[in-house]
Design a protein around this motif. Structure first.
Motif, short mmCIF file in Angstrom:
data_model
loop_
_atom_site.label_atom_id
_atom_site.label_comp_id
_atom_site.label_asym_id
_atom_site.label_seq_id
_atom_site.Cartn_x
_atom_site.Cartn_y
_atom_site.Cartn_z
N GLU A 1 6.43 17.00 -5.54
CA GLU A 1 5.17 17.18 -6.28
C GLU A 1 5.00 16.04 -7.30
N LEU A 2 6.11 15.72 -7.96
CA LEU A 2 6.10 14.64 -8.94
C LEU A 2 5.79 13.30 -8.25
N GLY A 3 6.40 13.08 -7.09
CA GLY A 3 6.12 11.86 -6.34
C GLY A 3 4.63 11.73 -6.05
N ILE A 4 4.02 12.84 -5.64
CA ILE A 4 2.58 12.83 -5.31
C ILE A 4 1.74 12.56 -6.56
N GLN A 5 2.14 13.16 -7.68
CA GLN A 5 1.41 12.90 -8.94
C GLN A 5 1.44 11.41 -9.28
N PRO B 1 0.77 -1.25 0.00
CA PRO B 1 0.00 0.00 0.00
C PRO B 1 0.81 1.30 0.00
N GLY B 2 1.97 1.34 0.64
CA GLY B 2 2.67 2.61 0.83
C GLY B 2 3.72 2.86 -0.25
N LEU B 3 3.92 4.14 -0.56
CA LEU B 3 4.96 4.54 -1.52
C LEU B 3 5.68 5.76 -0.98
N SER B 4 6.93 5.59 -0.55
CA SER B 4 7.72 6.72 -0.05
C SER B 4 8.62 7.19 -1.18
N MET B 5 8.23 8.29 -1.83
CA MET B 5 9.02 8.78 -2.96
C MET B 5 8.80 10.28 -3.14
N GLY B 6 9.92 10.98 -3.32
CA GLY B 6 9.87 12.42 -3.46
C GLY B 6 10.60 13.10 -2.32
N MET B 7 11.49 14.05 -2.68
CA MET B 7 12.26 14.82 -1.71
C MET B 7 12.04 16.31 -2.02
N SER B 8 12.87 17.18 -1.48
CA SER B 8 12.62 18.63 -1.66
C SER B 8 12.43 19.01 -3.12
N SER B 9 13.24 18.43 -4.01
CA SER B 9 13.23 18.89 -5.41
C SER B 9 12.14 18.24 -6.26
#
Ligand code: PLP
Length: 231
Positions: A207-211, A196-204
């Protein structure tokens, strides 16, 4: 020019701005903002820099070293109940016991020896630590994480042989590449395995991770400023 370390006074405003951007990014793709958790990466920052974020009500934080976390968070946890600490750095199996005592979420499970050590320590301590499997989506030799081609078998081993509940997958895309194919690959592996979980995306690139479906984004610099050099 390098980003300078943030003054503690600036942390609440920067945190609020990032949290608002996380919510906006979720809404932009028709997702419930509550489905994305912001993990504030406080590694290397002093307790005095982190405390204002706690005072502002934030509770989820990421650290990358067991030793540093022990020193910093013992007192912070007493002052601020309800903290959720994520381990986002590599773990040695001889530190599994301490990691299970200190962390609520361990995001860097990436090989059988670590999974076995964590399973034993979780059973011993009776603590419900959430586990994420780190995937080396770029197959970079120097980077931690299970290779994409080995992920299905490793997840099966964690679940069937060790009885672990894998809460999510985590990746750190190669620094010099577009993050989107890596995030998409992580999401695909998670979907294929019912994780179920996806940990992806840092400061830069949060937004893309959330998309692309992130349930957790790990943001340090945008909240706390540039990290001080390791002492
Ligand atoms: C340091 C770190 C982050 C935070 O990176 P920023 O670019 O400062 O937001 C996120 N994830 C991992 C695994 C890290 O080590």
């Amino acid at each position: 020019m390098a980003d300078t370390e943030t003054a503690p006074d600036d942390v609440p405003a920067r945190l609020a701005a990032v949290a608002a951007q996380v919510a906006r990014s979720a809404r932009d793709v028709g997702r419930d903002p509550g489905s994305v958790s912001l993990v504030a990466v406080s590694k290397t920052h002093a307790a005095a820099v982190v405390a204002p974020a706690l005072e502002a009500g934030h509770r989820a934080f990421g650290e990358n070293r067991v030793q540093e976390t022990k020193g910093k968070w013992l007192e912070l946890r007493e002052r601020f109940p309800g903290v959720e600490l994520h381990l986002i750095g590599p773990l040695q199996s001889n530190k599994a016991r301490e990691a299970v005592e200190l962390f609520d979420v361990i995001e860097t499970v990436d090989r059988p020896k670590i999974a076995e050590a964590l399973a034993a320590e979780i059973a011993r301590a009776g603590r419900a630590v959430k586990l994420f499997v780190e995937v080396n989506t770029g197959a970079e030799p120097q980077k931690a994480g299970v290779l994409p081609g080995d992920a299905d078998a490793f997840l099966k081993h964690c679940r069937d042989a060790l009885g672990l509940d894998v809460a999510g997958l985590m990746c750190i895309p190669p620094a010099d590449e577009q993050a989107s194919p890596h995030f998409a690959l992580l999401a695909k592996i998670a979907a294929a395995n019912g994780v179920p979980g996806l940990s992806m995306g840092m400061s830069s690139d949060f937004e893309l991770g959330i998309q692309l479906g992130a349930t957790h984004v790990r943001v340090g610099t945008a909240i706390f400023g540039a990290r001080p050099p390791l002492r």
